[in-house]
Design a protein around this motif. Structure first.
Motif, PDB file in Angstrom:
ATOM      1  N   THR A 163       0.810  -1.226   0.000  1.00 42.19           N
ATOM      2  CA  THR A 163       0.000   0.000   0.000  1.00 42.19           C
ATOM      3  C   THR A 163       0.837   1.268   0.000  1.00 42.19           C
ATOM      4  OG1 THR A 163      -0.137   0.059   2.434  1.00 42.19           O
ATOM      5  CG2 THR A 163      -1.820  -1.223   1.266  1.00 42.19           C
ATOM      6  N   ARG A 165       2.133   2.520   2.616  1.00 37.57           N
ATOM      7  CA  ARG A 165       1.805   3.223   3.857  1.00 37.57           C
ATOM      8  C   ARG A 165       2.786   2.807   4.962  1.00 37.57           C
ATOM      9  NH1 ARG A 165      -2.236   7.137   3.906  1.00 37.57           N
ATOM     10  NH2 ARG A 165      -3.149   6.365   5.858  1.00 37.57           N
ATOM     11  N   ARG A 182       0.928   8.158   5.500  1.00 38.34           N
ATOM     12  CA  ARG A 182       1.702   8.248   4.268  1.00 38.34           C
ATOM     13  C   ARG A 182       3.172   8.352   4.630  1.00 38.34           C
ATOM     14  NH1 ARG A 182      -2.564  11.825   3.322  1.00 38.34           N
ATOM     15  NH2 ARG A 182      -4.029  11.125   1.720  1.00 38.34           N
ATOM     16  N   GLU A 183       4.033   7.825   3.745  1.00 35.74           N
ATOM     17  CA  GLU A 183       5.463   7.902   4.013  1.00 35.74           C
ATOM     18  C   GLU A 183       5.889   9.362   4.088  1.00 35.74           C
ATOM     19  OE1 GLU A 183       9.729   6.179   2.322  1.00 35.74           O
ATOM     20  OE2 GLU A 183       7.882   5.908   1.182  1.00 35.74           O
TER      21      GLU A 183
END
Length: 457
Positions: A163, A165, A182-183
């Motif tokens: 994903t 994430r 989120r990264e």
């Protein structure tokens, strides 16, 4: 401006442990790079770096890997042993084998030696428990203030490649909370959201009732966490690399004797450029027509100083880390068994020290999995290497003092499972021998042979 989360809330623990994990990872990445032979290149003047960059990359000799592997290679769990009835040691060993912890524990010991700590995670599954080694860049725990042995919370962090994430889970003794984000950009902080999992309530109950991690700590101190085996010797590794780089540059530029000539007229080409008058080779002779011509050569550079400097630095690594010098230098010349044993005494002592703290994490892991450590204590394989002749001679002498047979087997290096099997085989052999003796004494006897009776004619 958003209000900070309440102290000891799931969000508070998430932010606190995430910051601590990032800080520790940044610090310990240095030691991981040294173990993987990704050392910084030796220093050179900026103008000289490009011409000698190839030599700089060739100058890295990785002694850090040897230091770590010499320790971890002798940390091996042989089994579990209990004095209580009921087979708890067999239960513990079955759990160990079911979770492939022969290899998994070695992974944990290796990361602990490199980064100072690693973890074993206990997860309840249908019909038992799953135990997995966890990397110290993905897990961190924190103890309750004033109670070092009581874990208050833990965080497990990972990147979900499917994903994209960033995911984390906060473990508290009562509940488990899951988040994702989120990264984050470089230097930024993740914006966390609650992570929903199908079939689970957010903030579900922790069925273990405890933080599900056992910490494998390497050389901890009272007010400091575990430390890397490489903490004190990375600077010496840099010195070695610098010495090797200097030696290689000397070899490149001055290891071969340079020739010189005087009293010669140097010819020039049609453009006035000087022409090299001789093509020097092993099978050629230099001849000059000028009466005053002289030839000679400079002495080759002496590399002995570089070799001695490197050897001295390696001895420093051996002394500081208690690693036997012949492990690092690769030289064993006319060493007696007593000399080898004396050379390894420091390493053996270090291994016994490291095992004491690793046992704490292993025992906590087994307790979380329902195995009481007081009933199934950990048995390690002996870190000492002795010849069979020496060992047998010592055991024979011990047997004359009345030492029980099972203790002698243990000193031989047999695992608890092997000892139990040998005991069972001995009992079966004894029962067969007793049955044979009883049959010979009380069983039916064959009729006498008339030829053996002197009364029968």
């Amino acid at each position: 401006m958003p209000q900070p989360p309440a102290v000891q809330s799931p969000e508070w623990w998430r932010d606190r442990l995430y910051a601590a994990l990032c800080k520790r990872t940044e610090q310990t990445n240095v030691y991981d790079a040294y173990y993987e032979c990704e050392h910084p290149l030796p220093f050179l003047h900026e103008k000289a770096r490009d011409p000698f960059r190839r030599l700089l990359k060739m100058s890295r000799a990785n002694y850090m890997e040897l230091v770590v592997d010499a320790l971890v290679g002798r940390l091996e769990v042989a089994g579990f042993q209990s004095d209580a009835e009921g087979g708890s040691d067999d239960e513990a060993w079955a759990l160990w084998q079911d979770n492939n912890l022969d290899g998994g524990s070695q992974l944990g010991f290796l990361e602990a030696a490199i980064r100072g700590t690693s973890y074993l995670m206990v997860s309840p599954v249908e019909g038992g428990y799953r135990i997995t080694p966890e990397h110290p860049t993905q897990v961190i725990t924190e103890s309750a203030p004033g109670s070092p042995g009581e874990l208050a919370a833990a965080l497990k962090l990972w990147m979900d490649d499917w994903t994209g994430r960033l995911c984390c889970t906060v473990y508290l003794p009562g509940n488990i909370y899951k988040f994702d984000a989120r990264e984050p950009q470089a230097g930024g902080k993740p914006v966390w959201e609650r992570r929903a999992v199908a079939g689970e309530d957010w903030g579900g109950k922790n069925v273990l009732g405890d933080v599900p991690f056992g910490e494998l700590s390497n050389r901890p101190r009272m007010l400091k966490p575990g430390a890397s085996e490489l903490r004190s010797v990375t600077g010496i590794q840099d010195r070695i690399n610098k010495t090797i780089a200097d030696r290689m540059m000397t070899q490149e530029a001055a290891a071969f004797p340079a020739k010189w000539a005087t009293g010669l007229e140097i010819p020039t080409d049609e453009n006035g450029q000087e022409i090299e008058p001789f093509d020097v080779a092993v099978n050629k002779i230099l001849i000059a027509e000028e009466a005053g011509a002289k030839f000679g050569q400079f002495a080759a550079a002496d590399l002995t100083g570089y070799l001695k400097a490197k050897e001295a630095d390696v001895h420093d690594i051996a002394a500081i880390t208690s690693t036997p010098p012949h492990y690092l230098l690769g030289s064993m010349v006319n060493l007696s068994a007593e000399a080898l044993k004396a050379a390894e005494a420091g390493l053996i002592h270090k291994i016994y020290q490291r095992r004491r703290f690793l046992e704490e994490g292993l025992e906590r892991t087994m307790r979380l999995a329902g195995i009481a450590s007081s009933q199934a204590r950990i048995v390690w394989k002996s870190p000492e290497w002795r010849t069979e002749g020496e060992l047998v001679d010592a055991l024979v002498k011990m047997s004359t003092l009345g030492v029980p047979r099972e203790v002698l087997w243990e000193r031989w290096g047999a695992t608890p499972q092997e000892i139990e099997r040998w005991r069972r085989l001995n009992e079966e052999a004894l029962q067969r021998a007793m049955s044979s003796d009883l049959a010979a004494e009380y069983g039916p006897k064959p009729p006498p042979d008339p030829d053996d009776d002197p009364q029968v004619e």
